[in-house]
Design a protein around this motif. Structure first.
Motif: not given
Lengths: 284, 321
Positions: A120-121, A124, A128, A131-133, A216, A218, B20, B27, B276, B280, B283, B285-286, B288-289, B292, B295-296
């Motif tokens: 898993i990268p 990423m 996540l 950005a979210f928390f 970036l 963050l 994932l 999330l 991405l 960011i 902002r 969010l959807p 970004i999610q 991520v 790509s993962s």
């Protein structure tokens, strides 16, 4: 570690060069704070002024002293990377040793888990979470450490399995030594070179990850960092600021990465090329 | 390193993919508030209760995990806050650029790193080898962030040889060769940066395994048979250095993504990484999610495919147990 190996390491040109680069950075940090630089958050100077005796590298767009920003950035990068390096190494050594000693289902599960983490990268996941928390830098560092221990754990496990079969460990077991005693007195010290290579490689990874994330945007915008400085300076490419605002953070970042790379490569060469810190711990 | 049974690795990857997806699904539940409060909390706009409800109904997935996954496979990935278009459209538009950039950088770095590694190991101890290793060491010490911004400043802003941003010239109706040339000119700098970043690891790995292989007896046999050196080097020795290169690709691939994000951002290359970065900064969010998760999962899928390639590359790797 035998004095012989130590002597070989300290006479290796790559190692000397790498340590010298680190020494320069340390000198810059200590000397800078000794000379009494400005507060990196002080915004009271004339924005975008050129370098002067007052401001060695000039002032940025927000009216902050660039030299002070640079020192704060180096410090933040180093603190972050040392935290990641130590935490990741600790996790890797403990888990690797545990797998090698206990074996069985524990070993199976932990090794499967480490395969997953390796695939898993981590950038990423960090993006996540950040950005979210909006978590703080140390928390991000610990998450990074929690994702990067497998490289060390795998090498420690493989080496520990080899040592475990060696005669002196067998002898210690026959004399009734407990597993904890053998691990503490024999196995942990014998793998010392592995820790050094692993730590240097993790440090390198963490420095480049920290600059990536700050580039970036963050991290908390008030937290000074090299990546953020490069990002901001790049926005003013049309001004003649490249050598006093843009180049210093790029140079410092390169020096940090160069120092850790040289030390990692040299330790690999001296200890054992198969430890593979550079290639396996992901050069990036 | 003892080889892990392939079957277990494959099941581990599938499980990781599932984890994932579930994590991504749940999330919003972990957020303080939800997407809507997270996106509007820092902004000047205050939503009325009715507006918030409407926005929530539009973006939030009040659906089961099953339908979430079904939507995922049918490309219904929701809408971006900022761009107001389906996320799938944005991602699929950006994906080819990233594939071309990362793919060509990876292929070039592997081929050239491999050949350089083989040749340098063969000439071990010579002056050429010392320079080669020194050069690769220095290259490994310069971060792609540094290489990228310096190439950008020197070659596109100062000298003006290459464009500073984008993947192609907009509104220029090129056709055929001119179009390819235009794409190439935009690709050149980001490609060089990534190539330089990927090269040293390939070089050191090949050289390291070649040095070990060159001491082995079967090469002595080949030499005694009077085979030409090039044939010994590649057909006999280098073949054995291929497998470590392939297995390490899987290990490094997850890290290579980091470099691609940085390089695309520096050169504003219209791939997933730059998308991405924009998400960011804005902002979104959807978006970004989704990037991520996408790509993962893509990296996991590539790793999974590689497991089959290893078995194909090396007859010694078989599906044990």
């Amino acid at each position: 570690m035998s004095p012989d190996v130590w002597k070989k390491l300290t006479s290796d040109p790559l190692f000397i060069l790498g340590t010298a680069l680190f020494a320069i950075m340390a000198f810059l940090l200590v000397g800078g704070s000794w000379l009494g630089v400005h507060d990196p958050h002080d915004m009271s100077f004339a924005p975008l002024s050129s370098p002067s005796l007052q401001h060695w590298l000039g002032v940025n767009d927000g009216g902050m002293d660039i030299f002070a920003e640079l020192l704060a950035g180096i410090k933040n990068t180093l603190v972050f990377s040392l935290l990641v390096g130590f935490a990741s190494l600790l996790l890797g050594v403990v888990i690797g040793m545990l797998c090698a000693w206990v074996g069985g289902l524990t070993d199976q599960l932990l090794m499967r888990f480490s395969d997953i983490l390796l695939a898993i990268p981590s950038v990423m996941i960090l993006i996540l979470v950040a950005a979210f928390f909006r978590v703080s830098a140390p928390v991000l560092g610990l998450i990074l450490a929690a994702m990067t221990w497998p490289t060390t754990a795998k090498i420690v496990r493989a080496q520990a399995l080899v040592i475990r079969k060696s005669l002196h460990i067998q002898a210690a077991r026959h004399m009734g030594a407990s597993g904890f005693y053998i691990i503490r007195r024999h196995m942990l010290p014998e793998l010392f070179p592995v820790y050094l290579v692993g730590f240097a490689a993790k440090l390198r990874m963490a420095i480049s990850m920290e600059t990536t994330l700050s580039f970036l945007g963050l991290f908390d915008p008030a937290r000074k960092s090299l990546g953020m400085m490069i990002n901001y300076a790049l926005k003013y490419y049309y001004l003649d600021i490249w050598w006093n605002w843009f180049l210093p953070p790029v140079l410092c970042l390169t020096m940090l990465i160069m120092a850790t790379t040289l030390i990692t490569l040299s330790m690999e060469r001296v200890f054992d090329p198969r430890l593979g810190g550079f290639v396996e711990a992901g050069s990036r | 390193m003892p080889a892990t049974p392939r079957k277990h690795i494959i099941s581990a990857y599938l499980l990781a993919g599932l984890i994932l997806i579930v994590a991504s699904y749940s999330l919003p539940l972990w957020l303080p508030g939800d997407f809507v409060t997270a996106a509007y909390s820092g902004s000047e706009i205050t939503l009325t209760a009715a507006q918030a409800q409407k926005v929530r109904a539009f973006y939030a997935h009040d659906q089961s995990l099953g339908s979430y996954m079904a939507d995922m496979f049918t490309l219904k990935w929701g809408y971006s806050y900022i761009f107001q278009v389906p996320i799938s459209e944005l991602i699929l538009e950006a994906l080819p650029w990233t594939l071309v950039l990362m793919g060509s950088a990876h292929v070039l770095a592997t081929v050239i790193g491999f050949i350089a590694g083989v040749e340098m190991a063969w000439r071990r101890g010579s002056l050429v080898e010392k320079f080669g290793v020194g050069g690769a060491t220095v290259m490994a010490g310069i971060p792609e962030l540094g290489v990228g911004v310096i190439l950008l400043l020197v070659f596109s802003l100062h000298l003006g040889w290459f464009p500073a941003a984008g993947g192609k010239t907009v509104y220029a109706d090129y056709a055929g060769c001119a179009q390819l040339l235009d794409l190439g000119r935009h690709l050149a700098l980001p490609l060089t940066t990534l190539f330089l970043a990927y090269l040293p690891a390939n070089f050191f790995l090949t050289r390291g395994s070649m040095v070990l292989i060159l001491g082995q007896q079967f090469l002595e046999t080949a030499r005694v048979k009077g085979l030409p050196p090039v044939r010994i080097r590649y057909a006999h020795a280098a073949r054995n250095a291929l497998l470590p290169l392939a297995t390490h690709f899987g290990m490094r691939f997850a890290f290579m993504v980091t470099g691609a994000v940085v390089v695309e951002t520096i050169f504003a290359y219209p791939g997933l990484g730059a998308l991405l970065f924009n998400a960011i900064t804005l902002r979104d969010l959807p978006l970004i999610q989704a990037i991520v998760l996408f790509s993962s999962l893509a990296v996991l899928a590539v790793n999974l495919c590689l497991e089959f390639v290893y078995a194909f590359l090396d007859p010694r790797v078989r599906y044990v147990s």
